[in-house]
Write a protein that holds these residues in place. Structure first.
Motif, PDB file in Angstrom:
ATOM      1  N   LYS A 102       0.827  -1.209   0.000  1.00  0.00           N
ATOM      2  CA  LYS A 102       0.000   0.000   0.000  1.00  0.00           C
ATOM      3  C   LYS A 102       0.857   1.254   0.000  1.00  0.00           C
ATOM      4  O   LYS A 102       0.569   2.214  -0.724  1.00  0.00           O
ATOM      5  CB  LYS A 102      -0.938  -0.016   1.214  1.00  0.00           C
ATOM      6  N   GLN A 103       1.921   1.255   0.789  1.00  0.00           N
ATOM      7  CA  GLN A 103       2.800   2.426   0.809  1.00  0.00           C
ATOM      8  C   GLN A 103       3.504   2.609  -0.528  1.00  0.00           C
ATOM      9  O   GLN A 103       3.605   3.729  -1.041  1.00  0.00           O
ATOM     10  CB  GLN A 103       3.821   2.267   1.930  1.00  0.00           C
ATOM     11  N   SER A 104       3.992   1.504  -1.105  1.00  0.00           N
ATOM     12  CA  SER A 104       4.653   1.600  -2.405  1.00  0.00           C
ATOM     13  C   SER A 104       3.688   2.061  -3.486  1.00  0.00           C
ATOM     14  O   SER A 104       4.023   2.892  -4.337  1.00  0.00           O
ATOM     15  CB  SER A 104       5.254   0.240  -2.779  1.00  0.00           C
ATOM     16  N   TYR A 105       2.465   1.533  -3.446  1.00  0.00           N
ATOM     17  CA  TYR A 105       1.466   1.920  -4.446  1.00  0.00           C
ATOM     18  C   TYR A 105       1.073   3.384  -4.297  1.00  0.00           C
ATOM     19  O   TYR A 105       0.930   4.112  -5.285  1.00  0.00           O
ATOM     20  CB  TYR A 105       0.240   1.028  -4.298  1.00  0.00           C
ATOM     21  N   ALA A 106       0.928   3.828  -3.047  1.00  0.00           N
ATOM     22  CA  ALA A 106       0.586   5.240  -2.817  1.00  0.00           C
ATOM     23  C   ALA A 106       1.704   6.158  -3.304  1.00  0.00           C
ATOM     24  O   ALA A 106       1.458   7.197  -3.923  1.00  0.00           O
ATOM     25  CB  ALA A 106       0.318   5.469  -1.331  1.00  0.00           C
ATOM     26  N   THR A 107       2.968   5.753  -3.053  1.00  0.00           N
ATOM     27  CA  THR A 107       4.099   6.558  -3.530  1.00  0.00           C
ATOM     28  C   THR A 107       4.130   6.614  -5.055  1.00  0.00           C
ATOM     29  O   THR A 107       4.356   7.669  -5.657  1.00  0.00           O
ATOM     30  CB  THR A 107       5.414   5.974  -2.999  1.00  0.00           C
ATOM     31  N   GLN A 108       3.887   5.482  -5.689  1.00  0.00           N
ATOM     32  CA  GLN A 108       3.896   5.439  -7.154  1.00  0.00           C
ATOM     33  C   GLN A 108       2.777   6.283  -7.737  1.00  0.00           C
ATOM     34  O   GLN A 108       2.987   7.042  -8.697  1.00  0.00           O
ATOM     35  CB  GLN A 108       3.770   3.989  -7.617  1.00  0.00           C
ATOM     36  N   ILE A 109       1.578   6.164  -7.180  1.00  0.00           N
ATOM     37  CA  ILE A 109       0.441   6.943  -7.683  1.00  0.00           C
ATOM     38  C   ILE A 109       0.687   8.433  -7.477  1.00  0.00           C
ATOM     39  O   ILE A 109       0.380   9.268  -8.345  1.00  0.00           O
ATOM     40  CB  ILE A 109      -0.858   6.499  -6.981  1.00  0.00           C
ATOM     41  N   THR A 110       1.265   8.800  -6.314  1.00  0.00           N
ATOM     42  CA  THR A 110       1.555  10.213  -6.060  1.00  0.00           C
ATOM     43  C   THR A 110       2.542  10.766  -7.075  1.00  0.00           C
ATOM     44  O   THR A 110       2.384  11.876  -7.589  1.00  0.00           O
ATOM     45  CB  THR A 110       2.103  10.377  -4.639  1.00  0.00           C
ATOM     46  N   ALA A 111       3.588   9.961  -7.373  1.00  0.00           N
ATOM     47  CA  ALA A 111       4.570  10.411  -8.372  1.00  0.00           C
ATOM     48  C   ALA A 111       3.935  10.545  -9.751  1.00  0.00           C
ATOM     49  O   ALA A 111       4.210  11.512 -10.486  1.00  0.00           O
ATOM     50  CB  ALA A 111       5.736   9.419  -8.412  1.00  0.00           C
ATOM     51  N   GLN A 112       3.081   9.606 -10.121  1.00  0.00           N
ATOM     52  CA  GLN A 112       2.419   9.684 -11.421  1.00  0.00           C
ATOM     53  C   GLN A 112       1.492  10.891 -11.504  1.00  0.00           C
ATOM     54  O   GLN A 112       1.459  11.602 -12.518  1.00  0.00           O
ATOM     55  CB  GLN A 112       1.634   8.400 -11.685  1.00  0.00           C
ATOM     56  N   LEU A 113       0.745  11.139 -10.423  1.00  0.00           N
ATOM     57  CA  LEU A 113      -0.143  12.306 -10.417  1.00  0.00           C
ATOM     58  C   LEU A 113       0.654  13.599 -10.492  1.00  0.00           C
ATOM     59  O   LEU A 113       0.246  14.557 -11.173  1.00  0.00           O
ATOM     60  CB  LEU A 113      -1.009  12.284  -9.155  1.00  0.00           C
ATOM     61  N   ALA A 114       1.793  13.640  -9.793  1.00  0.00           N
ATOM     62  CA  ALA A 114       2.624  14.838  -9.850  1.00  0.00           C
ATOM     63  C   ALA A 114       3.147  15.070 -11.268  1.00  0.00           C
ATOM     64  O   ALA A 114       3.166  16.205 -11.762  1.00  0.00           O
ATOM     65  CB  ALA A 114       3.781  14.719  -8.860  1.00  0.00           C
ATOM     66  N   ALA A 115       3.567  13.977 -11.937  1.00  0.00           N
ATOM     67  CA  ALA A 115       4.059  14.110 -13.308  1.00  0.00           C
ATOM     68  C   ALA A 115       2.957  14.555 -14.257  1.00  0.00           C
ATOM     69  O   ALA A 115       3.166  15.425 -15.122  1.00  0.00           O
ATOM     70  CB  ALA A 115       4.656  12.779 -13.774  1.00  0.00           C
ATOM     71  N   VAL A 116       1.761  13.973 -14.086  1.00  0.00           N
ATOM     72  CA  VAL A 116       0.637  14.370 -14.947  1.00  0.00           C
ATOM     73  C   VAL A 116       0.257  15.823 -14.710  1.00  0.00           C
ATOM     74  O   VAL A 116      -0.011  16.582 -15.645  1.00  0.00           O
ATOM     75  CB  VAL A 116      -0.563  13.434 -14.693  1.00  0.00           C
TER      76      VAL A 116
END
Length: 255
Positions: A102-116
């Motif tokens: 969950k922590q890894s997925y949240a970090t990945q989603i946050t990075a993707q949202l920041a890039a978008v």
């Protein structure tokens, strides 16, 4: 009453019923001999309040010892214990792995949202710049057409331009020459005659100068008051590199 040596004494039988009256019942039907008693226990007063009677003189058989568990039972218990321990360990490890996922997925989603979001903001800024550029180009096109119409309908405005250009020169300037379009010579000579005479300037007809503009030459410099130069300066104030004769190139529009 006589006693017998061979056994306990018995109570005497009741006297015969006289007068036909029924016989009264006695407290005991008969006396129970000791030989007929298999086991007995002494009674005490504690038996009335729920306490267990004292087992004095009574021998009870000892309980049988439990049989040792068989090999199958020991193996089954060990298997059950191993399963329970494995289940608990697996459940605990699964929770740890789930939390890490969950922590890894949240970090990945946050990075993707920041890039978008960053990409969206960059595209939005580029679009705003393009819109502002297009608006500026449209405004310059409209203004240029209005200036051209004004020059055609009111050609005498060139006299104001000539007067302002001459007045810009320092008072120490000498050998002043005013170059204007051949069609504007008469208008400038009449409208700016006083200014030209005061500064000792002369008018020269120059076909390279477009109508509505002029060039002032002197011994200390040149003042470019041509319509092209003044238009370029006016367009630059709104961030547009537009020329008087031609529209901006497509690559300039996207810049």
């Amino acid at each position: 009453m006589s006693s017998s040596k061979n056994g306990p004494s018995r109570p005497a039988p009741p006297p015969p019923n006289r007068g036909g009256e029924p016989a009264k019942p006695t407290s005991y039907g008969r006396f129970i001999p000791r030989e007929e008693l298999s086991s007995f226990a002494a009674w005490n007063i504690g038996s009335l309040d729920g306490a267990a009677p004292a087992d004095k003189g009574v021998q009870r058989p000892a309980p049988p010892e439990p049989e040792p568990p068989s090999h199958e039972e020991v193996l089954a218990e060990a298997t059950a214990a191993a399963r329970k321990s494995g289940y608990q360990d697996g459940y605990r490890d699964g929770l740890v792995a789930l939390e890490g996922f969950k922590q890894s997925y949240a970090t990945q989603i946050t990075a993707q949202l920041a890039a978008v979001t960053q990409s969206y903001m960059e595209q939005l800024d580029a679009l705003q710049q393009q819109m502002a550029r297009a608006l500026a180009v449209s405004a310059t096109h409209l203004a240029r057409q209005m200036v051209r119409t004004e020059i055609e309908q009111r050609p005498e405005v060139v006299t104001t331009v000539a007067q302002e250009a001459v007045d810009t020169l320092l008072l120490s300037a000498r050998h002043i020459t005013l170059r204007v379009n051949p069609d504007d010579v008469a208008l400038v000579s009449q409208g700016a005659a006083d200014v030209l005479a005061a500064r000792g300037a002369r008018i020269v007809s120059d076909g390279s100068v477009q109508r509505g503009g002029c060039l002032v030459e002197s011994d200390i410099g040149v003042i470019d008051a041509s319509i092209e130069t003044r238009w370029r300066r006016a367009a630059a104030t709104i961030g547009c590199d537009a020329t008087w004769n031609d529209a901006p190139a497509p690559e300039d529009t996207d810049a």
